[in-house]
Every structure is written in structure tokens, then in C-alpha cells.
Design a protein around this motif. Structure first.
Motif, PDB file in Angstrom:
ATOM      1  N   LYS A  35      -2.100  -1.468  13.786  1.00  0.00           N
ATOM      2  CA  LYS A  35      -1.153  -0.703  12.974  1.00  0.00           C
ATOM      3  C   LYS A  35      -0.229   0.082  13.890  1.00  0.00           C
ATOM      4  O   LYS A  35      -0.666   0.962  14.630  1.00  0.00           O
ATOM      5  CB  LYS A  35      -1.918   0.240  12.035  1.00  0.00           C
ATOM      6  CG  LYS A  35      -1.032   1.103  11.159  1.00  0.00           C
ATOM      7  CD  LYS A  35      -1.891   2.006  10.283  1.00  0.00           C
ATOM      8  CE  LYS A  35      -1.068   3.018   9.537  1.00  0.00           C
ATOM      9  NZ  LYS A  35      -1.910   3.926   8.721  1.00  0.00           N
ATOM     10  N   VAL A  36       1.057  -0.224  13.812  1.00  0.00           N
ATOM     11  CA  VAL A  36       2.046   0.442  14.652  1.00  0.00           C
ATOM     12  C   VAL A  36       2.662   1.627  13.915  1.00  0.00           C
ATOM     13  O   VAL A  36       2.953   2.665  14.518  1.00  0.00           O
ATOM     14  CB  VAL A  36       3.144  -0.556  15.080  1.00  0.00           C
ATOM     15  CG1 VAL A  36       4.203   0.132  15.940  1.00  0.00           C
ATOM     16  CG2 VAL A  36       2.532  -1.735  15.819  1.00  0.00           C
ATOM     17  N   MET A  37       2.848   1.472  12.614  1.00  0.00           N
ATOM     18  CA  MET A  37       3.447   2.524  11.797  1.00  0.00           C
ATOM     19  C   MET A  37       3.017   2.327  10.358  1.00  0.00           C
ATOM     20  O   MET A  37       2.411   1.313  10.006  1.00  0.00           O
ATOM     21  CB  MET A  37       4.975   2.503  11.917  1.00  0.00           C
ATOM     22  CG  MET A  37       5.623   1.232  11.401  1.00  0.00           C
ATOM     23  SD  MET A  37       7.399   1.132  11.768  1.00  0.00           S
ATOM     24  CE  MET A  37       7.366   0.675  13.509  1.00  0.00           C
ATOM     25  N   GLU A  38       3.330   3.301   9.501  1.00  0.00           N
ATOM     26  CA  GLU A  38       2.983   3.209   8.090  1.00  0.00           C
ATOM     27  C   GLU A  38       3.896   2.198   7.377  1.00  0.00           C
ATOM     28  O   GLU A  38       4.992   1.877   7.868  1.00  0.00           O
ATOM     29  CB  GLU A  38       3.113   4.573   7.413  1.00  0.00           C
ATOM     30  CG  GLU A  38       2.213   5.649   7.988  1.00  0.00           C
ATOM     31  CD  GLU A  38       0.730   5.373   7.788  1.00  0.00           C
ATOM     32  OE1 GLU A  38       0.372   4.547   6.933  1.00  0.00           O
ATOM     33  OE2 GLU A  38      -0.073   6.002   8.508  1.00  0.00           O
ATOM     34  N   ILE A  39       3.433   1.739   6.231  1.00  0.00           N
ATOM     35  CA  ILE A  39       4.202   0.757   5.475  1.00  0.00           C
ATOM     36  C   ILE A  39       5.585   1.294   5.136  1.00  0.00           C
ATOM     37  O   ILE A  39       6.610   0.606   5.304  1.00  0.00           O
ATOM     38  CB  ILE A  39       3.443   0.367   4.191  1.00  0.00           C
ATOM     39  CG1 ILE A  39       2.136  -0.351   4.534  1.00  0.00           C
ATOM     40  CG2 ILE A  39       4.316  -0.519   3.296  1.00  0.00           C
ATOM     41  CD1 ILE A  39       1.252  -0.639   3.321  1.00  0.00           C
ATOM     42  N   TYR A  40       5.662   2.533   4.653  1.00  0.00           N
ATOM     43  CA  TYR A  40       6.947   3.077   4.235  1.00  0.00           C
ATOM     44  C   TYR A  40       7.880   3.275   5.426  1.00  0.00           C
ATOM     45  O   TYR A  40       9.109   3.166   5.286  1.00  0.00           O
ATOM     46  CB  TYR A  40       6.753   4.383   3.456  1.00  0.00           C
ATOM     47  CG  TYR A  40       6.316   5.579   4.265  1.00  0.00           C
ATOM     48  CD1 TYR A  40       7.242   6.425   4.871  1.00  0.00           C
ATOM     49  CD2 TYR A  40       4.964   5.882   4.413  1.00  0.00           C
ATOM     50  CE1 TYR A  40       6.837   7.526   5.617  1.00  0.00           C
ATOM     51  CE2 TYR A  40       4.553   6.979   5.153  1.00  0.00           C
ATOM     52  CZ  TYR A  40       5.490   7.794   5.749  1.00  0.00           C
ATOM     53  OH  TYR A  40       5.091   8.885   6.472  1.00  0.00           O
ATOM     54  N   GLU A  41       7.315   3.544   6.607  1.00  0.00           N
ATOM     55  CA  GLU A  41       8.149   3.697   7.797  1.00  0.00           C
ATOM     56  C   GLU A  41       8.748   2.356   8.216  1.00  0.00           C
ATOM     57  O   GLU A  41       9.932   2.278   8.587  1.00  0.00           O
ATOM     58  CB  GLU A  41       7.317   4.284   8.931  1.00  0.00           C
ATOM     59  CG  GLU A  41       6.864   5.716   8.682  1.00  0.00           C
ATOM     60  CD  GLU A  41       5.913   6.225   9.744  1.00  0.00           C
ATOM     61  OE1 GLU A  41       5.976   7.428  10.060  1.00  0.00           O
ATOM     62  OE2 GLU A  41       5.094   5.426  10.253  1.00  0.00           O
ATOM     63  N   ALA A  42       7.937   1.298   8.157  1.00  0.00           N
ATOM     64  CA  ALA A  42       8.426  -0.024   8.547  1.00  0.00           C
ATOM     65  C   ALA A  42       9.516  -0.514   7.601  1.00  0.00           C
ATOM     66  O   ALA A  42      10.508  -1.109   8.040  1.00  0.00           O
ATOM     67  CB  ALA A  42       7.259  -1.014   8.575  1.00  0.00           C
TER      68      ALA A  42
END
Length: 472
Positions: free
Chosen positions: A396-403
Motif C-alpha cells: 500500500k503506497v497511499m489511500e484509495i481516495y488519495e490515488a
């Protein structure tokens, strides 16, 4: 150009039989002219979004069936129930714990609510699909992140695996986290002693009536726990947001008809159904190349047809898609779904003994046509190893909403290694994401998706007919 209505009517006249949802199995539940009962909220017929009369009575009857004081009608499917439940238990920016075998609607809820997501990875333990969620894994995750406000699990799974929900709920409540159970495939639970019961301790339970009961597609229910951690007015607020302001009286009438049927004839039908299913499993107990996977506590309504390793058909390695295609073409039986090495037939109380006999004979026919691979036969893939990939943790690199907020581009799938996905990729059905936005794509995931498409499985979320992947 084909006409959908005419095509559906013509299909209904064939001998094709559904071992898939909806649970009414296209059998008439009584004379109903849909145009005659398709109304709006006129005087005397209440309002689903502010029920005080006949619809409130229906909700109370539904609640009584499941041992709850009150139940909320769903006419936008369990998707609306999952969205509403996640919003009712969290605030923007909160942390949630989500079982990785959750439906994509749960992930979409975390995106819309801009939540920080931790994942639970159910152990497959030799199965070709996810096993139950373990309470000790939930507790470990809550210890690592005590800021988690809600836990979301799926029980039963698509394949009928049941988690110890009440035990998990007690763990969640010790850490002041609400438990949401996506029980879309469990609306028939509690209707017979040999079926799993309805959990008592979960704060919210979302069920699809149409999946396993004689009710129209998109109908469902949310069960609210009166002394739980979720305020009733919060749940109601989000149900009003995520459901239509013009609910279909056809669908609600279907729910009413289903409830009346269960109240008056349910016990008799479920007893006959359980007896018929036992007979079916016994009759299919000696298959050589196929195996009907059942374990203690598993929902018997889900017939998991597993292709044993080294089994071939017409010189090719037997896959779930081949099982599904054989039953469709040779016996006019339509199953619910196929995966790498198994296919799933869904049954309900509307399946009669002669319907199950058709499935039994079809499986025996397929079994006799299969062969074991000879030493000079086809090269077999390790399908068991392939299916296990979906439950392997991803980076996991970032949250879904961030991506999803970042600029994105489409690249060829085979060139996507080490890039961060901007898309949700899933096999559908069942709709469980293989990759979610914000996760890094590795070579194993690319191979998994390529193999899925090669054997005919449907992959959602890729572009250019499965050739491209959207990345950040």
C-alpha cells in the motif's frame, strides 16, 4: 439490434435452469401485473424514507424474522446498505479495518468517506477461496491501530464460509469499534436448525434478500442492533442519501410477498430443501475428477464444484470456466460464477428435487468425460497457487481516495510493474478486488490477471479490452 424485453421473454421459454441468483429461480410467486402495482407514495401506501404505516409494519415483520426489533428495507441492493453502514459508523478521515475479501462497494465507501484503511487477510488454509475471519487477527489489528472506528467483514462469503461473527463482535466492542457484517449471501440464515444462525452481536448486518430467497433483484435489508454502537438516526440519514427517493413499489411488494411466504410456508419449504440438499450431496459423493467442497459450518446452499488437480477435459486442464461452459452447453444449466479451479452453483428453497437431480446428472456426466493427465499430456498450471494470490498482502503506497485524486494514465498491463494502480481491478463475479487504487502493481499480479483472462474469467477495471491498466 436485439430487444432486451423480447430476448428475456424468449429465454424464459427455454429449458435453461438457473443455479444462480435471484433466489426465486424465475418461479412464479403469485399472479402479479407489475404495471398495476407500480405507484408512487400516494395516500395510504406510506413512504419508505419516512415509514409510519404499512411499510413500517413490513420492516417490523422483517426484523422479527431475523430476531431484531427493526429492519430497514433496501431497494438499491446490499451496495446501498454497505455504503450507508460505513458512513454511519465513521467520520471523514477515520480509520477502518476491512477484510480483504470484501465486496467492491465497501472499498467505494472508504473512498467516498476518505478513510484510512487497514486490511485483514483471511487465511485460505488449503481452500481455493478465502477462509473465515479469525477473532485473534481482528484483535491483533485493533491492538496495532486502536483508532479504528469500524470493522467490516463478509460472512457468509460467496462460497458459504461463515466467520465466528459474535466472537468477532465482542472483540470489536472491547476496542470501541463497530462491527459491520456484509451478509449479502446470508438472508436465508436462521430459517432452519441446520443452517447457520443470524449473528446477535454485530452492530449492523446487511443482507440481500434476492440472492438466496424468493425476492426480486436489488431487494435487501439492514439489521440494526438496538443496544449497539451505531445510532439509529445516523444509519437512517445515510440510507436516505444512498437509496433512491423514488423506491419501487414493485420491489417492496416483492419483499412483502417474500416475508408472507416465509411466515406461512417457510418452515415446510426449508425442511424439504435441507432434505433435498443432503440427498444431492450424498449422490455426488463419489465423483472422481470433481469434488463438491463442504466443510463443517459451511452454508450448504452454495455448491462449490472443484476441479481436482490433473483433471482434464478434451485434452485441456479442467478449469472453473470449463465446468460452467459444459453445464451450460450440454445440460442448459447456468451457474452463478466460475473461478480458476472451481465453479459455483447457487441453490435456494425454490429448487425442487427434480432441479437438483438435473445438476447431479450433469455433474456425473462431466465427471465421466474427464480424464487424468497422462505423462505426455498437457502442461498443467498450479491453479491452487494461482487463486491464493488474491489474499496475499499488496504494498500500500497511499489511500484509495488519495490515488484517485492524482493525475493518471493508461499503460499496457505488461508494462505496469512497480507502478501504483489508480483503478480497482476485480474478477466479477464475485467483485472482490485483486488490486485497489493506491497499491503497487507487482509481476505476480500482472501474471494473475493475464491468466484469469486467458481462461475466460471476467476482469473488471482494465482498459482497452483488458490490455491496459490505469496508473498514477
Amino acid at each position: 439490434m436485439e430487444d432486451l424485453y423480447k430476448k428475456l421473454m424468449a429465454y424464459g421459454e427455454t429449458d435453461a435452469y438457473p443455479f444462480h441468483m435471484p433466489g426465486h429461480k424465475r418461479k412464479n410467486m403469485g399472479d402479479m401485473n407489475p404495471y398495476q402495482i407500480d405507484i408512487t407514495e400516494i395516500d395510504g401506501f406510506d413512504n419508505m424514507n419516512d415509514p409510519n404505516e404499512i411499510l413500517r409494519d413490513l420492516m417490523e415483520r422483517l426484523g422479527k424474522l431475523y430476531g431484531r426489533q427493526y429492519a430497514y428495507l433496501l431497494v438499491n441492493g446490499s451496495t446501498a446498505g454497505n455504503l450507508s453502514s460505513v458512513f454511519a459508523t465513521t467520520s471523514q478521515g477515520d480509520s477502518v479495518l476491512v477484510a480483504r475479501d470484501s465486496h467492491k462497494s465497501v472499498y467505494n465507501a472508504t473512498f467516498l468517506r476518505q478513510l484510512h484503511v487497514d486490511y485483514l487477510y483471511p487465511n485460505m488454509e488449503g481452500r481455493p477461496y478465502a477462509g473465515p475471519v479469525r477473532p485473534e487477527d481482528v484483535e491483533a489489528a485493533l491492538c496495532r491501530n486502536p483508532e479504528i472506528k469500524a470493522v467490516v467483514i463478509t460472512s457468509p462469503s460467496y462460497e458459504g464460509i461463515v466467520s465466528p461473527v459474535d466472537e468477532i463482535a465482542r472483540v470489536c466492542h472491547r476496542y470501541h469499534a463497530a462491527l459491520i457484517v456484509d451478509a449479502a449471501h446470508g438472508a436465508h440464515f436462521g430459517m432452519h436448525p441446520e443452517l447457520p444462525g443470524v449473528p446477535e452481536e454485530a452492530d449492523l448486518i446487511v443482507m440481500s434478500l434476492h440472492k438466496t430467497l424468493p425476492s426480486f433483484t436489488s431487494t435487501g435489508v439492514v439489521l440494526w442492533k438496538e443496544d449497539g454502537l451505531v445510532k439509529r438516526e445516523q444509519l437512517e440519514e445515510y440510507l436516505h442519501i444512498f437509496q433512491t427517493s423514488s423506491p419501487s413499489y414493485i420491489l417492496m411488494a416483492g419483499i412483502s410477498r417474500c416475508v408472507s411466504f416465509l411466515e406461512t410456508e417457510g418452515r415446510e419449504y426449508f425442511q424439504k430443501y435441507v432434505d433435498n440438499m443432503k440427498g444431492f450431496y450424498n449422490a455426488c459423493g463419489n465423483l472422481k475428477h470433481l469434488e463438491l467442497l463442504q466443510e463443517k459450518g459451511q452454508d450448504l446452499s452454495k455448491v462449490v464444484i472443484y476441479a481436482k488437480p490433473e483433471s482434464t477435459l478434451d485434452g485441456q486442464q479442467l478449469t472453473g470456466e470449463m465446468i460452467m461452459e459444459f453445464l451450460r452447453k450440454e445440460h442448459h444449466l447456468e451457474l452463478e460464477m466460475a473461478q480458476f479451479n472451481y465453479a459455483l452453483a447457487m441453490t435456494s428453497i425454490m429448487d425442487e428435487a427434480e432441479d437438483l437431480k438435473r445438476l447431479e446428472l450433469a455433474l456425473k456426466d462431466l465427471d465421466t468425460r474427464c480424464q487424468e493427465m497422462s505423462t505426455e499430456g498437457v502442461s498443467l498450471k498450479d491453479l491452487d497457487a494461482l487463486v491464493s494470490h488474491i489474499m496475499k498482502p499488496k504494498e500500500k503506497v497511499m489511500e484509495i481516495y488519495e490515488a484517485r485524486a492524482l493525475p493518471s494514465e493508461e499503460v499496457a498491463l505488461h508494462d505496469a510493474e512497480n507502478r501504483v494502480s489508480a483503478a480497482m481491478i476485480s474478477l466479477y463475479p464475485p467483485g472482490i478486488p485483486v488490486v485497489v487504487p493506491g497499491e503497487r502493481i507487482d509481476r505476480e499480479t500482472i501474471s494473475y490477471l493475464e491468466d484469469a483472462m486467458k481462461i475466460g474469467l471476467t476482469v473488471n477495471g482494465l482498459g482497452n479490452h483488458g490490455k491496459n491498466l490505469k496508473v498514477c
